[in-house]
Design a protein around this motif. Sequence first.
Motif, PDB file in Angstrom:
ATOM      1  N   LYS A  43      31.259  38.515  37.048  1.00 37.57           N
ATOM      2  CA  LYS A  43      31.257  37.058  37.242  1.00 37.57           C
ATOM      3  C   LYS A  43      32.499  36.605  38.003  1.00 37.57           C
ATOM      4  CE  LYS A  43      28.504  35.831  33.150  1.00 37.57           C
ATOM      5  NZ  LYS A  43      28.524  35.125  31.837  1.00 37.57           N
ATOM      6  N   THR A  44      33.643  37.219  37.673  1.00 33.32           N
ATOM      7  CA  THR A  44      34.887  36.843  38.359  1.00 33.32           C
ATOM      8  C   THR A  44      34.806  37.197  39.836  1.00 33.32           C
ATOM      9  OG1 THR A  44      36.162  37.219  36.330  1.00 33.32           O
ATOM     10  CG2 THR A  44      37.378  37.169  38.406  1.00 33.32           C
ATOM     11  N   ARG A  45      34.287  38.386  40.139  1.00 32.29           N
ATOM     12  CA  ARG A  45      34.151  38.786  41.552  1.00 32.29           C
ATOM     13  C   ARG A  45      33.276  37.807  42.307  1.00 32.29           C
ATOM     14  NH1 ARG A  45      33.587  43.886  39.369  1.00 32.29           N
ATOM     15  NH2 ARG A  45      31.322  43.813  39.642  1.00 32.29           N
ATOM     16  N   LYS A  46      32.140  37.463  41.710  1.00 26.81           N
ATOM     17  CA  LYS A  46      31.226  36.529  42.374  1.00 26.81           C
ATOM     18  C   LYS A  46      31.885  35.171  42.588  1.00 26.81           C
ATOM     19  CE  LYS A  46      26.835  38.572  40.841  1.00 26.81           C
ATOM     20  NZ  LYS A  46      25.583  38.349  40.058  1.00 26.81           N
ATOM     21  N   ARG A  47      32.622  34.717  41.578  1.00 27.73           N
ATOM     22  CA  ARG A  47      33.275  33.406  41.700  1.00 27.73           C
ATOM     23  C   ARG A  47      34.333  33.422  42.798  1.00 27.73           C
ATOM     24  NH1 ARG A  47      37.613  32.018  39.100  1.00 27.73           N
ATOM     25  NH2 ARG A  47      37.297  33.560  37.437  1.00 27.73           N
ATOM     26  N   LEU A  48      35.107  34.513  42.881  1.00 31.65           N
ATOM     27  CA  LEU A  48      36.128  34.619  43.921  1.00 31.65           C
ATOM     28  C   LEU A  48      35.493  34.710  45.307  1.00 31.65           C
ATOM     29  CD1 LEU A  48      38.682  37.046  42.228  1.00 31.65           C
ATOM     30  CD2 LEU A  48      38.953  34.606  42.650  1.00 31.65           C
ATOM     31  N   GLN A  49      34.399  35.457  45.414  1.00 28.78           N
ATOM     32  CA  GLN A  49      33.698  35.552  46.691  1.00 28.78           C
ATOM     33  C   GLN A  49      33.180  34.183  47.119  1.00 28.78           C
ATOM     34  OE1 GLN A  49      30.793  38.564  45.697  1.00 28.78           O
ATOM     35  NE2 GLN A  49      31.995  40.201  46.638  1.00 28.78           N
TER      36      GLN A  49
ATOM     37  N   GLY B 205      37.735  42.323  52.011  1.00 26.65           N
ATOM     38  CA  GLY B 205      36.456  42.643  51.399  1.00 26.65           C
ATOM     39  C   GLY B 205      36.625  43.008  49.946  1.00 26.65           C
ATOM     40  N   VAL B 206      35.788  42.500  49.140  1.00 29.87           N
ATOM     41  CA  VAL B 206      35.853  42.815  47.709  1.00 29.87           C
ATOM     42  C   VAL B 206      35.333  44.217  47.496  1.00 29.87           C
ATOM     43  CG1 VAL B 206      35.034  42.213  45.418  1.00 29.87           C
ATOM     44  CG2 VAL B 206      35.536  40.409  47.080  1.00 29.87           C
ATOM     45  N   ALA B 207      36.148  45.041  46.842  1.00 28.24           N
ATOM     46  CA  ALA B 207      35.726  46.411  46.615  1.00 28.24           C
ATOM     47  C   ALA B 207      34.459  46.436  45.781  1.00 28.24           C
ATOM     48  CB  ALA B 207      36.835  47.193  45.904  1.00 28.24           C
ATOM     49  N   VAL B 208      33.512  47.205  46.248  1.00 24.48           N
ATOM     50  CA  VAL B 208      32.246  47.293  45.529  1.00 24.48           C
ATOM     51  C   VAL B 208      32.349  48.389  44.491  1.00 24.48           C
ATOM     52  CG1 VAL B 208      29.791  47.757  45.721  1.00 24.48           C
ATOM     53  CG2 VAL B 208      30.975  46.507  47.534  1.00 24.48           C
TER      54      VAL B 208
ATOM     55  N   GLU C  40      42.852  39.516  38.330  1.00 24.15           N
ATOM     56  CA  GLU C  40      43.842  38.497  37.970  1.00 24.15           C
ATOM     57  C   GLU C  40      44.786  38.244  39.135  1.00 24.15           C
ATOM     58  OE1 GLU C  40      45.837  39.752  34.456  1.00 24.15           O
ATOM     59  OE2 GLU C  40      44.126  39.371  33.125  1.00 24.15           O
ATOM     60  N   ARG C  41      45.168  39.338  39.822  1.00 25.60           N
ATOM     61  CA  ARG C  41      46.028  39.167  40.997  1.00 25.60           C
ATOM     62  C   ARG C  41      45.291  38.410  42.097  1.00 25.60           C
ATOM     63  NH1 ARG C  41      47.453  44.475  39.365  1.00 25.60           N
ATOM     64  NH2 ARG C  41      45.954  45.406  40.830  1.00 25.60           N
ATOM     65  N   ARG C  42      44.003  38.724  42.259  1.00 22.42           N
ATOM     66  CA  ARG C  42      43.190  38.020  43.256  1.00 22.42           C
ATOM     67  C   ARG C  42      43.038  36.542  42.881  1.00 22.42           C
ATOM     68  NH1 ARG C  42      40.093  40.233  46.949  1.00 22.42           N
ATOM     69  NH2 ARG C  42      38.406  38.749  46.559  1.00 22.42           N
TER      70      ARG C  42
ATOM     71  N   ALA D   9      45.291  34.737  41.369  1.00 23.50           N
ATOM     72  CA  ALA D   9      46.542  34.091  41.759  1.00 23.50           C
ATOM     73  C   ALA D   9      46.591  33.881  43.273  1.00 23.50           C
ATOM     74  CB  ALA D   9      47.731  34.933  41.297  1.00 23.50           C
ATOM     75  N   ASP D  10      46.157  34.901  44.024  1.00 20.28           N
ATOM     76  CA  ASP D  10      46.124  34.772  45.485  1.00 20.28           C
ATOM     77  C   ASP D  10      45.164  33.666  45.908  1.00 20.28           C
ATOM     78  OD1 ASP D  10      47.917  36.834  45.657  1.00 20.28           O
ATOM     79  OD2 ASP D  10      46.412  38.370  46.100  1.00 20.28           O
ATOM     80  N   MET D  11      44.024  33.587  45.228  1.00 20.61           N
ATOM     81  CA  MET D  11      43.035  32.571  45.576  1.00 20.61           C
ATOM     82  C   MET D  11      43.580  31.169  45.287  1.00 20.61           C
ATOM     83  SD  MET D  11      40.204  31.615  46.803  1.00 20.61           S
ATOM     84  CE  MET D  11      39.444  33.224  47.051  1.00 20.61           C
ATOM     85  N   LYS D  12      44.292  31.026  44.166  1.00 19.07           N
ATOM     86  CA  LYS D  12      44.896  29.725  43.858  1.00 19.07           C
ATOM     87  C   LYS D  12      45.872  29.308  44.953  1.00 19.07           C
ATOM     88  CE  LYS D  12      45.956  26.136  41.289  1.00 19.07           C
ATOM     89  NZ  LYS D  12      47.008  25.556  42.143  1.00 19.07           N
TER      90      LYS D  12
END
Length: 317
Positions: free
Chosen positions: A17-23, A91-94, A208-210, A212-215
């Motif tokens: 869910k977190t990956r999808k939300r960040l994407q 790219g988000v690692a799959v 979690e690091r992503r 912070a980067d996204m924020k």
Amino acid sequence: MTIDVVDAVGLVRKNRKTRKRLQKAAQELDQQVAEDSIALDKARQMLYDVAVLPSRDVYGRVKNVDHFELAAIERPTASIKRSAEPRRTGGVAVVPAARMAGGAVLVLGLSLAVGPAVKSGSYRAVQGLGSASTGRAIKSLRGAAARNATEAWFGRGAVAVGGGGRAAGRKMLEQIEATSSKVTYELAAAWRIQALEASQQEEARGLERREADMKQRQDEALALHEHFEDMQRVIRDLRSELLTRLPSLVALVDNSKDFAQYGSRQRAEVTTMVDLDGLAVKVMRCPMADPTGRPAEESKLVVAEAEARLQAMQPHA
């Protein structure tokens, strides 16, 4: 172990869910920058088409121009430089499907071949080392006699000597197989679940690091969006100022094309228009963002300069 499975599968789902939300958030930011770029391109093009170009046509009719007073008007480039293009997220690692599928799939996929192997090994060991109820070594027997003696051995001896016989022996072998399978299954399942949970915990830390980067990127994107709006406002104000002054310039040139014959007020009117056009060209050529995706310092200075100069012209509007 059931709780471990639930925890591991829950972590897999949370990470997914977190990956999808960040994407999705990254796509929305890219879309916002793209829309802002398109809107700014349109505003620039309109400024050039309806204000700068008509003014240039009027200047072209003026003769004996003092080039020390008038700046050359160049055709501006209406497109935003590459530095303003959306900054793409990495790219988000799959995660391999086996890791994302959940603990239940991994557990159910474990091999249960160990139990029969243990049963077979125990059977062979007794055949090699055990003795029949008669005291004869089982390894010296052959065929059905060896099998019967081995099964009786697991049944604590033949019925004739007070043991459980072959029936009890076969039951014991089945219990060995079942127990071995269950123990091996649980150990292997626990190892797999621990490995799954460890990998998902590592991914969670990366996410979690992503986060912070996204924020940080969202904050930067908001600043860039506001900067786009500031630039569009300045462009609209420039267009309005140029269009307001253009009829007077047209009338002046229609009356006389000889710049050398103009008085100080008329020269000031022409030079003010040329100055506005030069400012418009400067604004249209200005890069909006630096290579990191933040508002470019150059464009912030240009916006401030344009606002100040337009404000200074207000009493003469």
